[in-house]
Design an enzyme around this catalytic site. Sequence first.
Site: not given
Length: 244
Positions: A7-8, A34, A36, A49, A109, A111, A229
Site C-alpha cells: 500500500h503506497r 499500490e 496513487d 496520495h 488508484e 485520484k 503497509d
Amino acid sequence: MMKILAHRGSSGTHPENTMPAFEEAYRAGADGIELDVQMTKDGALVIVHDAKVDRTSNGTGWVKDFTLDEIKELDFGGWFSEEFSGLRIPTLEEVLDWISGTSLELNIELKNGAVRHAGLEDGVVRLVRQYRMEERVILSSFNHYSLVDVHRNYSDVETAILFMEGLYEPWHYARSIGANGLHCYLPVAVPEFLQGAQQNGMPVRPFTVNKAAHIRRFKDAGCAGIFTDFPERAVKIRDESSVG
C-alpha cells in the site's frame, strides 16, 4: 494464493509513494504495489496520495497548482525521517520504467475525486500501454465515474471499485459498471460479503491490512489479495500459515 500488495509501497517503513518504498516492497517479496496518481498543472502524472503536498513534503499547496519542475523541487522524504531527506516525487512514467523490469503487479488508484484532473484516465492508460503493462495493471478509484470512462474507452484494462461502506452484494454493482474487482475498507469485509463475492467469482482485496489476525483471516476466506503497509510482515505470515 492470496497476493500481497504494498500500500503506497512499503509505507510502514519508508515514505509513502516514493521509489525507496516501492523498491523495499519488491525486496520484501510483495506480489504487487499500490500507488496513487494525480496530475500537475502542466499535465504530468505524479505519484502522490493527498490533493495537497502539505503532509508528505516540505511544501504547501495543491498538487494541481504545481508544474512538474516546481513539485520536483520539494522534499518528499524528510517528513518521514531524516534518513530519507531529499527524496523527489516520482512520476508514473518513472515508476513504470522501473516496474516493467520486474514481475510485480501494479494497482494504480486514480485520484480524481475532490480535484478533477481532466484527461487523467487517458494519460494513465496511454503510459500503461506504452510500457506494455496492461496484463499486470489494475486501475481503481473511489470516483466510479472515472472507472466507467476507463471501461468505455479501454475495455481491455482491468478496473476495481474502491469503497468504504457496507454495501449489499456489491459484485452486482461492480459488474454493472464494467469493474472486475472489489477493493473494500477492511471493516466492511464481513463474512457474508467475502463468501458472496467468492461464490460470484468477484475478487476481493481489502485495505489496509496490517494485523496478523486480519492477514490470516482474509487468506482463509480466499481473498484474491490484501493491501498492506508492511509487505515483508504480510508475506511472512501468509507463507507461514500456508504450511502451518
